[in-house]
Design an enzyme around this catalytic site. Structure first.
Site, short mmCIF file in Angstrom:
data_model
loop_
_atom_site.label_atom_id
_atom_site.label_comp_id
_atom_site.label_asym_id
_atom_site.label_seq_id
_atom_site.Cartn_x
_atom_site.Cartn_y
_atom_site.Cartn_z
N CYS A 116 0.82 -1.23 0.00
CA CYS A 116 0.00 0.00 0.00
C CYS A 116 0.84 1.27 0.00
O CYS A 116 0.32 2.35 -0.27
CB CYS A 116 -0.93 0.02 1.20
SG CYS A 116 -2.15 -1.30 1.11
N HIS A 253 -3.19 7.43 2.91
CA HIS A 253 -3.60 6.14 2.34
C HIS A 253 -4.98 5.82 2.88
O HIS A 253 -5.27 6.03 4.07
CB HIS A 253 -2.59 5.06 2.74
CG HIS A 253 -3.05 3.68 2.36
ND1 HIS A 253 -3.54 3.38 1.11
CD2 HIS A 253 -3.09 2.52 3.07
CE1 HIS A 253 -3.87 2.11 1.07
NE2 HIS A 253 -3.61 1.56 2.24
N ASN A 283 -9.93 0.22 -0.01
CA ASN A 283 -8.47 0.27 0.00
C ASN A 283 -7.94 -0.16 -1.37
O ASN A 283 -8.00 -1.34 -1.72
CB ASN A 283 -7.94 -0.66 1.11
CG ASN A 283 -6.42 -0.66 1.18
OD1 ASN A 283 -5.74 -0.13 0.31
ND2 ASN A 283 -5.90 -1.28 2.23
#
Ligand code: ACO
Length: 326
Positions: A116, A253, A283
């Site tokens: 990520c 994020h 996500n």
């Protein structure tokens, strides 16, 4: 005027696949509910790539929009860096596939796998090329089709992820741009967040937990993420001699709204100054930060001259930040 070179964001772009999967849709597949997902994560819906639609397709569309916004031709690019943990192929890299489709053959192009944190890592690498004088115009992309490794029968993880891509064009500039980037990793926490399928360890799709699924010890990941992001925010402010109140926008994020809120609290930043897309995107791993940035730029939230703090945390563990004057 200083003789220092900065990497200025000349244009942003993003792309989301057409298909939207809502929490109610997921409740038909697994034992979950919109109430549980929204209250634990902030997610309401996510986009899912169509059959045959790949990370390269999403990356290409985001890249085209960023190039257009920057007024840059693909042939002007000196470098392409692409953050992804879901490449189309093991090789060639997705960066090479995108390069060819853009018609930018010749410049260096490579992928960065930092889960990520992929986009923040890629941005940091690109910034170093520009600062060293090795490149003047760079395309940085974060792109993922994470739903391709989601086990749709596993409620603890399938509700979290979505597909998407974002991109920025960086240009060398004497005046303003990326002020600093900060990267960290801790390979000791591998098994808290991982996909055990691999090349060198052998493909073992029939072993327990070794299929396509993302293995995550959510609670532990949550705690580590909050702690690491707190620390990196402090590190970034300190490195630039900044007070936390000087940040105009936090572009985090987008994994979990509660993690985002914890970082905002650390910065004493009201949520109106935090770019949140997790409710609509889920996500999207490397895609999430540039998707959020592009949305904030195109909606007019983020204005030229403002101070932006980008941050991410992901599998590895990896985490990173970038402070920039937009
Ligand atoms: N629907 C309903 N109930 C569920 C679901 C679901 N989708 N998933 C889990 N539950 C249940 C569990 O079984 C558990 O039930 P029990 O108490 O009877 O055992 C209960 O809900 C609580 O489960 P927890 O895992 O403790 O829930 P938590 O509040 O920790 O939320 C979550 C889980 C959302 C995953 C959270 O831990 C999280 O967001 N973690 C961080 C994720 C992250 O940031 N990842 C980083 C990046 S990912 C990458 O790099 C690829």
């Amino acid at each position: 005027m200083s003789d220092r070179i900065y990497s200025r964001i000349a244009g942003t772009g993003s792309y989301l696949p057409e298909k939207v999967l809502t929490n109610d849709d997921l409740a038909k597949l697994v034992d979950t509910s919109d109430e549980w997902i929204a209250s634990r994560t902030g997610i309401r819906e996510r986009h899912v790539a169509a059959e045959g639609e790949t990370t390269c397709d999403l990356a290409y569309n985001a890249a085209m929009r960023a190039l257009e916004a920057a007024g840059v031709e693909a042939s002007e690019l000196d470098l392409i860096v692409l953050g992804t943990t879901t490449p189309d192929l093991i090789f060639p890299s997705t960066a090479c596939l995108v390069q060819h489709r853009l018609g930018a053959n010749g410049c260096p192009a490579f992928d960065v796998n930092a889960a990520c944190s992929g986009f923040v890592y890629a941005l940091s690498v690109a910034d170093k090329f520009i600062r060293s004088g090795a490149a003047r115009t760079v395309l940085v992309i974060g792109a993922e089709t994470l739903t391709r490794m989601v086990d749709w029968t596993e409620r603890t993880s399938c509700v979290l992820f979505g597909d998407g891509a974002g991109a920025v064009v960086l240009k060398a500039d004497a005046e303003t741009g990326i002020l600093s980037t900060h990267l960290h990793a801790d390979g000791g926490k591998k098994e808290l967040l991982w996909n055990p399928v691999g090349v060198s360890v052998g493909f073992k799709p029939d072993e327990p937990n070794a299929g396509v699924r993302i293995n995550m010890t959510g609670n532990d990941v949550f705690k580590h993420a909050v702690k690491a992001l707190d620390a990196i925010v402090e590190e970034t402010l300190e490195a630039n001699g900044l007070d936390r109140h000087e940040i105009d926008w936090l572009i985090p994020h987008q994994a979990n709204l509660r993690i985002i809120e914890a970082t905002a609290k650390r910065l004493d930043l009201p949520m109106e100054r935090v770019v949140v897309t997790v409710d609509r995107h889920g996500n999207t791993s490397s895609g999430s930060v540039p998707l959020a940035l592009d949305e904030a730029v195109r909606s007019g939230k983020v204005q030229r001259g403002q101070l932006l703090l980008l941050e991410a945390f992901g599998g590895g563990f990896t985490w990173g930040s970038a402070l920039l004057r937009y």
